[in-house]
Each structure stands twice: as structure tokens, then as C-alpha cells.
Design an enzyme around this catalytic site. Structure first.
Site, mmCIF file in Angstrom:
data_model
loop_
_atom_site.group_PDB
_atom_site.id
_atom_site.type_symbol
_atom_site.label_atom_id
_atom_site.label_comp_id
_atom_site.label_asym_id
_atom_site.label_seq_id
_atom_site.Cartn_x
_atom_site.Cartn_y
_atom_site.Cartn_z
ATOM 1 N N ASP A 17 -1.876 8.625 16.989
ATOM 2 C CA ASP A 17 -2.795 8.122 15.970
ATOM 3 C C ASP A 17 -3.344 6.751 16.363
ATOM 4 O O ASP A 17 -3.377 5.828 15.553
ATOM 5 C CB ASP A 17 -2.086 8.069 14.616
ATOM 6 C CG ASP A 17 -3.077 8.046 13.452
ATOM 7 O OD1 ASP A 17 -4.256 8.377 13.684
ATOM 8 O OD2 ASP A 17 -2.675 7.695 12.337
ATOM 9 N N GLY B 137 0.838 -1.192 0.000
ATOM 10 C CA GLY B 137 0.000 0.000 0.000
ATOM 11 C C GLY B 137 0.867 1.233 0.000
ATOM 12 O O GLY B 137 2.097 1.161 0.072
ATOM 13 N N VAL C 48 4.628 1.073 1.304
ATOM 14 C CA VAL C 48 4.885 -0.121 2.087
ATOM 15 C C VAL C 48 4.948 -1.315 1.152
ATOM 16 O O VAL C 48 4.063 -1.493 0.311
ATOM 17 C CB VAL C 48 3.784 -0.352 3.137
ATOM 18 C CG1 VAL C 48 4.146 -1.525 4.023
ATOM 19 C CG2 VAL C 48 3.559 0.897 3.953
ATOM 20 N N GLY D 161 0.745 5.612 1.162
ATOM 21 C CA GLY D 161 0.016 6.744 1.703
ATOM 22 C C GLY D 161 0.681 8.012 1.218
ATOM 23 O O GLY D 161 1.544 7.982 0.340
ATOM 24 N N GLY D 162 0.287 9.105 1.820
ATOM 25 C CA GLY D 162 0.821 10.382 1.377
ATOM 26 C C GLY D 162 2.315 10.496 1.579
ATOM 27 O O GLY D 162 2.973 11.270 0.901
ATOM 28 N N MET D 163 2.830 9.737 2.544
ATOM 29 C CA MET D 163 4.226 9.960 2.874
ATOM 30 C C MET D 163 5.100 8.743 2.699
ATOM 31 O O MET D 163 6.284 8.808 2.936
ATOM 32 C CB MET D 163 4.337 10.431 4.316
ATOM 33 C CG MET D 163 3.543 11.674 4.526
ATOM 34 S SD MET D 163 4.248 12.818 5.659
ATOM 35 C CE MET D 163 5.973 12.754 5.414
ATOM 36 N N LYS E 217 8.844 -0.149 4.996
ATOM 37 C CA LYS E 217 8.233 1.142 4.705
ATOM 38 C C LYS E 217 9.300 2.082 4.166
ATOM 39 O O LYS E 217 10.316 2.326 4.825
ATOM 40 C CB LYS E 217 7.620 1.742 5.966
ATOM 41 C CG LYS E 217 6.444 0.947 6.485
ATOM 42 C CD LYS E 217 5.614 1.753 7.441
ATOM 43 C CE LYS E 217 4.335 0.991 7.777
ATOM 44 N NZ LYS E 217 3.359 1.817 8.474
#
Lengths: 208, 565
Positions: free
Chosen positions: B254, B134, B141, B136-138, B156
Site C-alpha cells: 500500500d 482517526g 488510532v 478506518g474500517g479495521m 493503533k
């Protein structure tokens, strides 16, 4: 820091109309999803870009966006255009405060989680007033962008291409007509219709 | 305005268009022949073209349009903001991402383990990279395999557009080191960090693939509310993990069900992304633009952009507990911004309103975590863990383990005498009501199973009071300070004689009586004060008379918290 700041010296609406209360009123209704999406569509990227222009990294810029919007969400009930001035003026001030706060907090954060601390120069930024015009400028850019998306989805591809290729890419009507297999007159009509819609969209949103 | 109003009704190609025609052209109301004539005229007439253009907007508008759209195309490429959506380059599995990944990997060497893994994308250091999990914005993975230690890993990477930035790299390294320093069974271990690689990456166990468990979010999605005991156990594990992290000065920031991973066939959980929540988005999080991840589990101070403390994690833990117990987060709304507003200034619906079979202390437990005001919230993760473990013991063996005193109903803390008196009053009233009515059955105990009518007033009350914690508290304290008539106050009374709250109602329609006392209820009887027992017996007698001698139900399943809500 403002080196890449692009100023639109004059456009016909350079005296921007004050934000009228209608969108404000609608935003006060938390359940008004439509009003909030409209608001977010316009202001999220504006605030994000302004934060990014101050060399923030993506995550921090996004956090600033979030904080600004939250302050707006929290305070919108109390916002009074008569005393506080324009909605946009208030937004840009909020953006500035959040940005400065964030840099300050990054400098003395409790945990190991932190960010760049060498950017405190924002606090000494002498051109704070410039933020307002930068904000206006970014907002107008974003309005154009939203308008393009909305209008493009409403008109035929040929109409859009007639507009885009002549008005933005600066091709001649004859050239585009030949490409699209239509007459230069039809290209002219289409490009004017599209701009008319874009203008109407922008003016309507600006009047909000 | 050269040819403003030509009178001719049918225009010829060589005649200028009149104003009305131009307006109709723009309004899209001109059709058929007149349209063709006008278009054909415009193909050759510069004057009418200009008239048409000025009618739409003056020249500066046209200019601005060109300038904005030209620069916007450029800016969109530069600033990475794609209107709230992850930029195309970051969409998982996209060609661009694969190309980028391949460019940093070494091609597989033949003759090694890769033979079995024809799908391998290549290797990096000692890791074989198999697939993109996957992005994400940053970050990105990938699933891989540690060839040296022969174990599956998740790697990551800092997203390519950030890897080049020194501050981003420093932050990545700092947070990775902080997270790696925490060792606790409930915290996802970090196998390794390579901050000098391009891009920097960190290595963790591979969890969440088909074979190795799933996230708490997945479980709630699949199964709905979890059994109370399971929920409490998971919350306690999270609290213990948080305690270990907080001790080292690391705040998670988070905590949410998507970040809690459940091990397959084991009650153990792992908190993922410790201290990294802001360095790299969790792969399972869709970047939704404004809010990185979901705001549903944020603390009010976080949502308001104020300083975050250790207790912010505890609020989030409370929200996770609420979601486990009720099947959905405490604060939901249509838009993220509306959720955030709710987080800041509304009280969640009491869990016992959502799931009526829950004991009343669940609300009191959640309130310890979900207090908006940090001074009213449970103070430390240690305290939270202790409290949750005590609750767990109580659930397992109620007779041997009292409910922690801070969760006991306010009434019972005032002493047995007052309680008994109130109880007697209540039951006397109930008897009186009963005597005066010809209703078929009064099932005191039926309420133990189903008591919506009794719960509802409290919910309404809570929902309508001002949302400040103080106001809320005063509302809830009311019954203890000045007990209203028994009719409204049955619930605390029953709380006082039973280990858990079981509201009592007088049922208008008789539910099917349950002839046998469930075995797990038997222990309750000896603990009844004798007076209550006596009155209860009288009630049973009356009931037997009115119901034609049917055996009275004396208890229900309310006290064993059914896993299938």
C-alpha cells in the site's frame, strides 16, 4: 456454512428476468459514472455479504469485492449475454472463483502477511450450485434496500411512515393514522403509492 | 374486481371507488374533493382497500416486502456493511467510539501528568490516551503519551468488531511482528505490540500531528509538484526502505503518498504502516467502501487481483514518484473502478507532457517503474534505489555525474558519429528553413524553455497507440531505428549533445531574448562538438542579422529544473 442461508421459496418474480443488455452496454463505457454507481450500489454489498457468509474477515471480504468488480470491469467488453448466459450468473461464478482463489492464495502466501488458512473447506464445498440462488437472493435483498433508500428520499416523511409502519411493522392503519394525525384512508393511499414506487424501482433495475 | 366500473362520476363515501379513481390515486393525479372522497371511503371500505393493494402488487409482493425489510434491519446490524460507508461506530470522534474507548481505559489517576492534560481520556498500560486521531474500517488510532519513556506515541487498536475474532487477532499479531522486525531509517519504527490486550494494539511514533510533520500527500496537496531533486530523493529513500523490507520477505502492498510521512525541517521520510496496510487501515484513509484506500497507486497485478510480488511495491513507488513530479497520480478517473481499469490497461500521460519543463529522461525513468509487465519493470528495490541515487547525483552535478546509461536517450547510445551526422543534418535543415523565411527571429534556444508544440506530437502518439507495453515501446523506438526527417526528430539530436533533452523548435514568434547566459549553463559550451558549435555560431550570426543585431539568447532555464513549475 450455509446454515443461515435464507431462501425465498416463492415470490412473483422467482423466475428472475434475465439481465437485459442495457446496463451492460452502459457499463462498457468506462466514463459512465452513473451506470457504474448504479452497478456498485447493487452488487458491492451482495458480493461482500456472500464473502462474509464464508467467515471471511472484513478486509478479505472487501478485497474479494474489489477483485470481483475488477474482473467484471476488465471482462465486460467481452461479455456476451448470448453465449455466457445471464449477467448475474456470470457475476456469481466470478465471485465464487475469486473467493476460492483467495483462500488458495492465503494458504501459500509469500510474505508473513496472511489470513486464516483453516477455511480451505470452501474448495470442497459441495453446494456450489447453491451460490447462484444465494446470489440471486442477496441481489434481490439489496434491490429492496436500494429501492427503500431511493423512494424514501422521494416521498414525504408521512407517506414513508404510512408505508413502513403498516406494511413492514405490521401496525393497523387506524393506529398509524392516529399517530400521524391523518385518516386511515390517507394512510392506505400513501402506503400503496410507496410500494408502487418501490416495485417500479425494483422492476426497472431488474430489467436492466 | 368486485366493483370494477362504477358509472357514477361523483362518488359518494358509501359507493365503491371505480377503477379509474384507484389508478389516479396511485398515480397521484387525483386531487381536491374527489381525493378527499376516495380517502374517506377507503377509511372504512375493506373491499376498496384490497382492490387498491392488489392494483399495486399481488399479496406475495407485500409479503416479500415485509420479510425483506424486517430481515434487512437485522442483517445490517450483523454484517457490518453499511453501503460502502464506514459503520457509524467507526466514525472518528463519534460518541460510540469514545464510549468504547473509555470502556477499555483506566480513568486517569489524579496528581500525575494528567493535571496538565485535562483532556486525557484515560490510560492503558503505561500510555496516557489523549484523543482519537482517526479510524478506518479495521482500526482506531489514538494519540497518546508513553509515560515511562516520556514521548508522544500513536496507538493503533484493532477495531472492536474484529478484536474478538481469533483469525483477525492472529493476523494482527503476525503482521505487527513482521513489521516490527524491519529496522530502517525510512521505515516507521514500531515501539511495541501488545497482542494479548483486549483489543490488541501497537505503538508507533506520533507523526502527523500539527507539530510533527505531515504526509507526502498533504505536501502535494498544499504545494503541487515538488522540485525534481526533492522528488527523486524521496523516491530513493522509499526504495531503500522497501529494499530493507523486501529482504525480510515483507511486501508493503500500500505504498502511496498518504503512507509516506515527512519529518518536519528534515529531508527524511518515514514509510508508515509497513506490512500493516491490510491489518489496519491508515487513519488518514477514508474507507470508501469497495476499495480500501485509494486504488490510484496500485500495481496492475494488484488491481487485477493477481499475485502480488515485491515489484508491485515498485510500481506503486513509480506512481508516487509520478505524483510528486507532476502533482497528481498517473491514473485518475471519476470512479474507483475506472481508476483500476486505467491502472490495468492504459499508459499514463508522459510526465513531460504534464510538466513541459521536465527533462525527457524523466519519462524513461518512470517507465522503468510503471511497466505493466512485471518482466519489464525494474527488478528489485535495491536496483531502484541505486538508479534513483545516480539520478540524484546527476541532477546535483551534471558535469561530474553522467545520467545513468539506461536513462540516456536511445540515440546517444548508438555512438557519436551517427549522432553528429544527424545533428548536422538537423541543423542544416534548420538553416535552410531559416534562409527561406523572413520570420523575424529564429530562436533555437527559445525551445529550451518552451516547447509544447514539440512535445505534443509525442503525447498524441502515445495516447493513441494500443496500450500494450510492446506496442508502446515500438512507437517510442521508431525515431532511433529509422530517423525521420530532421524536422520531426530534433529532440533526440539535442539530447545527444546535451546531458538532458531539450527539444528544439523554430519559434514562429520571437520570445523575449535573454541576453545573458545563466551561469549554470556555461559549462555546457565546452562540451559541444566543435562542428555543432560552428554551426551554432553561424545560426547566431544569421539571427543577429535578421533580428537587427540583438544579442542572441544561447540558453534558457530549461536545464535547471525550476522548483516552481
Amino acid at each position: 456454512m450455509f446454515g443461515d442461508f435464507h431462501v425465498f421459496t416463492s415470490h412473483p418474480l422467482s423466475v428472475a428476468p434475465l439481465t437485459r443488455p442495457s446496463l451492460l452496454l452502459r457499463l462498457r463505457d468506462r466514463g459512465n459514472h452513473e451506470a457504474w454507481s448504479e452497478f456498485l450500489e447493487l452488487y458491492e454489498p451482495v458480493i461482500y455479504r456472500i464473502a462474509k457468509r464464508r467467515q471471511m474477515q472484513d478486509a478479505d471480504a472487501r478485497e474479494i469485492v474489489q477483485e470481483v468488480l475488477l474482473r467484471v470491469a476488465r471482462a465486460i467488453d467481452r461479455f456476451d449475454p448470448d453465449t455466457a448466459g445471464s449477467f448475474r450468473g456470470w457475476l456469481s461464478q466470478t465471485t465464487r472463483r475469486v473467493t476460492v482463489d483467495r483462500f488458495r492464495r492465503m494458504a501459500n502466501r509469500e510474505s508473513a502477511i496472511g489470513g486464516p488458512t483453516d477455511l480451505l473447506s470452501i474448495q470442497r464445498d459441495p453446494v456450489v450450485d447453491q451460490l447462484q440462488s444465494e446470489f440471486d437472493c442477496q441481489q434481490r435483498r439489496q434491490l429492496f434496500h436500494c429501492a427503500a433508500q431511493h423512494v424514501q428520499s422521494m416521498v414525504s416523511d408521512t407517506a414513508w411512515q404510512s408505508f413502513w409502519q403498516t406494511a413492514v411493522e405490521n401496525r393497523t392503519a387506524d393506529e398509524v393514522a392516529a399517530r400521524l394525525g391523518t385518516s386511515p384512508g390517507a394512510i392506505y393511499v400513501a402506503r400503496c403509492r410507496v410500494l408502487k414506487r418501490i416495485r417500479e424501482f425494483i422492476e426497472q433495475r431488474e430489467a436492466d | 374486481m368486485v366493483a370494477a366500473n362504477f358509472p357514477s362520476p361523483t362518488e359518494q363515501p358509501d359507493q365503491h371507488c371505480n377503477q379509474a379513481t384507484l389508478l389516479q390515486l396511485l398515480d397521484e393525479t387525483l386531487q381536491g374533493d374527489p381525493l378527499r372522497v376516495a380517502e374517506s371511503h377507503l377509511s372504512s371500505c375493506v373491499i376498496c382497500r384490497q382492490r387498491l393493494e392488489t392494483l399495486v402488487a399481488d399479496p406475495s409482493w407485500w409479503q416479500e416486502t415485509r420479510s425483506v425489510y424486517t430481515s434487512h434491519q437485522q442483517a445490517a446490524v450483523n454484517d457490518g456493511w453499511s453501503l460502502g460507508r464506514p459503520s457509524a461506530a467507526l466514525v472518528a470522534g463519534s460518541d460510540a467510539m469514545l464510549v468504547w474507548l473509555r470502556s477499555i481505559l483506566r480513568p486517569d489517576q489524579h496528581g500525575q501528568a494528567s493535571v496538565q492534560h485535562a483532556t486525557s481520556l484515560g490510560t492503558l498500560d503505561r500510555y496516557r490516551i489523549d484523543s482519537i486521531v482517526g479510524s478506518g474500517g479495521m482500526g482506531v488510532v489514538v494519540a497518546g503519551y508513553d509515560q515511562q519513556l516520556a514521548r508522544p506515541v500513536a496507538i493503533k487498536f484493532l477495531a472492536p468488531h474484529l478484536a474478538g475474532l481469533a483469525p483477525a487477532r492472529r493476523r494482527f499479531a503476525r503482521e505487527a511482528r513482521a513489521a516490527a522486525a524491519i529496522t530502517h531509517p525510512a521505515i516507521m519504527p514500531i515501539y511495541g505490540v501488545n497482542e494479548n490486550s483486549h483489543p490488541p494494539y501497537l505503538v508507533m511514533p506520533l507523526i502527523g500531528s500539527d507539530s510533527a510533520g505531515r504526509s507526502l500527500q498533504d505536501r502535494i496537496n498544499d504545494e503541487g509538484p515538488l522540485p525534481l531533486e526533492t522528488a527523486i530523493d524521496i523516491a530513493a529513500q522509499i526504495a531503500e526502505g522497501l529494499a530493507a523490507a523486501h529482504e525480510r520477505g515483507v511486501i508493503h502492498r500500500d505504498i502511496k503518498p498518504g503512507n509516506v510521512l515527512l519529518e518536519e525541517n528534515s529531508p527524511r521520510i518515514l514509510i508508515g504502516d509497513f506490512g500493516l496496510a491490510r491489518a489496519i487501515d491508515d487513519a488518514t484513509v477514508t474507507v470508501s467502501g469497495m476499495v480500501t484506500g485509494t486504488p490510484q497507486y496500485m500495481s496492475p497485478e494488484q488491481a487485477a487481483g493477481d499475485d502480488i510480488s515485491r515489484q508491485s511495491d515498485l510500481f506503486s513507488l513509480g506512481s508516487v514518484l509520478y505524483a510528486m513530479i507532476t502533482g497528481r497520480p498517473p491514473f485518475t478517473a471519476d470512479s474507483p473502478i475506472a481508476v483500476l481499469r486505467k491502472v490495468i490497461d492504459t499508459q499514463p500521460r508522459p510526465a513531460t507532457v504534464r510538466i513541459e519543463s521536465l527533462p525527457a529522461w524523466v519519462d524513461r525513468l518512470l517507465e522503468r517503474f510503471l511497466a505493466k509487465n512485471i518482466t519489464e519493470r525494474i527488478a528489485t528495490a535495491d536496483d531502484a534505489a541505486r538508479l534513483l541515487r545516480k539520478v540524484e547525483l546527476h541532477l546535483r552535478q551534471p558535469s561530474a555525474n553522467e545520467l545513468p546509461s539506461e536513462l540516456q536517450p536511445p540515440t546517444s547510445r548508438r555512438g557519436l558519429v551517427a549522432t553528429t551526422t544527424a545533428t548536422l543534418t538537423a541543423i542544416a535543415l534548420a538553416v535552410a528553413t531559416l534562409a527561406g523565411t523572413t520570420l523575424a527571429t529564429v530562436l533555437v534556444t527559445s525551445a529550451l524553455t518552451q516547447s509544447p508544440s514539440n512535445d505534443e506530437p509525442m503525447a498524441t502518439q502515445l495516447a493513441t497507440v494500443p496500450s500494450t507495453p510492446a506496442a508502446k515501446q515500438s512507437t517510442r523506438k521508431q525515431p532511433t531505428d529509422a530517423p525521420p526527417p530532421a524536422d520531426n526528430d530534433r529532440e533526440p539530436i539535442w539530447e545527444s549533445i546535451r546531458p538532458t533533452r531539450n527539444p528544439v523548435t523554430i519559434a514562429a514568434t520571437p520570445p523575449t531574448p535573454e541576453p545573458n547566459l545563466p551561469p549554470e549553463m556555461l559549462w555546457l559550451w565546452p562540451t559541444f562538438p566543435s562542428d555543432v558549435q560552428r554551426i551554432h555560431n553561424e545560426l547566431l550570426q544569421i539571427e543577429n542579422q535578421t533580428a537587427g543585431g540583438r544579442p542572441a539568447p544561447v540558453a534558457s532555464s530549461a536545464d535547471h529544473f525550476s522548483p516552481s513549475f
